[in-house]
Scaffold this motif. Structure first.
Motif, mmCIF file in Angstrom:
data_model
loop_
_atom_site.group_PDB
_atom_site.id
_atom_site.type_symbol
_atom_site.label_atom_id
_atom_site.label_comp_id
_atom_site.label_asym_id
_atom_site.label_seq_id
_atom_site.Cartn_x
_atom_site.Cartn_y
_atom_site.Cartn_z
ATOM 1 N N ASP A 107 0.831 -1.208 0.000
ATOM 2 C CA ASP A 107 0.000 0.000 0.000
ATOM 3 C C ASP A 107 0.864 1.257 0.000
ATOM 4 O OD1 ASP A 107 -2.234 -1.572 0.003
ATOM 5 O OD2 ASP A 107 -2.675 -1.305 2.153
ATOM 6 N N ALA A 108 1.924 1.231 0.828
ATOM 7 C CA ALA A 108 2.817 2.389 0.894
ATOM 8 C C ALA A 108 3.516 2.615 -0.436
ATOM 9 C CB ALA A 108 3.845 2.187 2.011
ATOM 10 N N SER A 109 3.967 1.564 -1.086
ATOM 11 C CA SER A 109 4.651 1.734 -2.378
ATOM 12 C C SER A 109 3.672 2.207 -3.446
ATOM 13 C CB SER A 109 5.339 0.434 -2.804
ATOM 14 O OG SER A 109 4.376 -0.565 -3.091
ATOM 15 N N ASN A 110 2.417 1.736 -3.386
ATOM 16 C CA ASN A 110 1.412 2.221 -4.346
ATOM 17 C C ASN A 110 1.142 3.710 -4.148
ATOM 18 O OD1 ASN A 110 1.105 -0.279 -5.545
ATOM 19 N ND2 ASN A 110 -0.655 -0.864 -4.286
ATOM 20 N N GLU A 111 1.050 4.151 -2.902
ATOM 21 C CA GLU A 111 0.844 5.577 -2.628
ATOM 22 C C GLU A 111 2.043 6.402 -3.094
ATOM 23 O OE1 GLU A 111 -1.911 7.093 -1.557
ATOM 24 O OE2 GLU A 111 -2.882 5.137 -1.582
ATOM 25 N N GLN A 112 3.247 5.886 -2.871
ATOM 26 C CA GLN A 112 4.451 6.585 -3.316
ATOM 27 C C GLN A 112 4.477 6.692 -4.839
ATOM 28 O OE1 GLN A 112 6.601 8.020 -1.214
ATOM 29 N NE2 GLN A 112 7.644 8.914 -2.965
ATOM 30 N N LYS A 113 4.084 5.620 -5.500
ATOM 31 C CA LYS A 113 4.035 5.624 -6.970
ATOM 32 C C LYS A 113 3.010 6.645 -7.464
ATOM 33 C CE LYS A 113 3.311 2.644 -10.943
ATOM 34 N NZ LYS A 113 2.917 1.329 -11.422
ATOM 35 N N ALA A 114 1.844 6.706 -6.801
ATOM 36 C CA ALA A 114 0.814 7.680 -7.186
ATOM 37 C C ALA A 114 1.321 9.104 -6.985
ATOM 38 C CB ALA A 114 -0.466 7.444 -6.387
ATOM 39 N N ALA A 115 2.055 9.334 -5.883
ATOM 40 C CA ALA A 115 2.607 10.670 -5.634
ATOM 41 C C ALA A 115 3.634 11.036 -6.698
ATOM 42 C CB ALA A 115 3.241 10.718 -4.246
ATOM 43 N N SER A 161 1.870 11.895 -9.887
ATOM 44 C CA SER A 161 1.263 13.235 -9.809
ATOM 45 C C SER A 161 2.313 14.318 -10.005
ATOM 46 C CB SER A 161 0.579 13.424 -8.454
ATOM 47 O OG SER A 161 -0.491 12.517 -8.312
#
Length: 157
Positions: A48-56, A59
């Protein structure tokens, strides 16, 4: 018999005589059970953390791309404004040149001598009129003022 003693002890523990028997308060908190694989939960949180980092990061990349496009559009807009300004100046100078040419052609093709003769006649009549005004009013007033001045100077002497 042991069983009977045990039951009596339990009943006597919760008995208040003729009063109603109450049970101890029940705890409403229900604790979740530990899952068999804590490692799976940790791995899920890492994912989940890596997915959020990828989304950031995505962006940020999109933002940089949008800023580059904005700069390009600003450059194009300034270039277009400069071209429009130059075209406006060129149009104005050509318009003035055309108006001058049309006036010159109109002046060459019109019968100018008749209008100039009329103008000269008017000027000759305006001059005669002002000469008469000078003779009748202004010069007469000036002569009277000079005579009065001379008379005052003689009195003073």
């Amino acid at each position: 018999m042991q069983e009977l003693c045990f039951l009596i002890q339990i009943v006597s523990r919760f008995s208040r005589g003729p009063v109603e028997t109450t049970l101890p308060p029940r705890r409403k908190q229900v604790y979740g059970r530990l899952s068999s694989s804590v490692e799976d939960d940790i791995e899920k949180l890492h994912n989940d953390a890596s997915n959020e980092q990828k989304a950031a990061n995505d962006s940020k990349r999109d933002k940089r791309g949008a800023e580059v496009k904005l700069e390009d559009l600003d450059k194009k807009m300034r270039s277009i404004k400069r071209l429009r300004f130059d075209a406006g100046k060129s149009f104005s100078s050509k318009k003035l040149f055309l108006e001058d040419a049309m006036l010159q052609q109109a002046a060459e093709s019109s019968p100018a001598p008749l209008s100039s003769v009329d103008e000269i006649g008017e000027e000759i009549s305006t001059k005669v009129h002002y000469d008469n005004v000078m003779k009748d009013k202004v010069l007469h007033d000036i002569k009277e003022a000079e005579e009065h001045y001379l008379e005052l100077t003689k009195r003073r002497e």
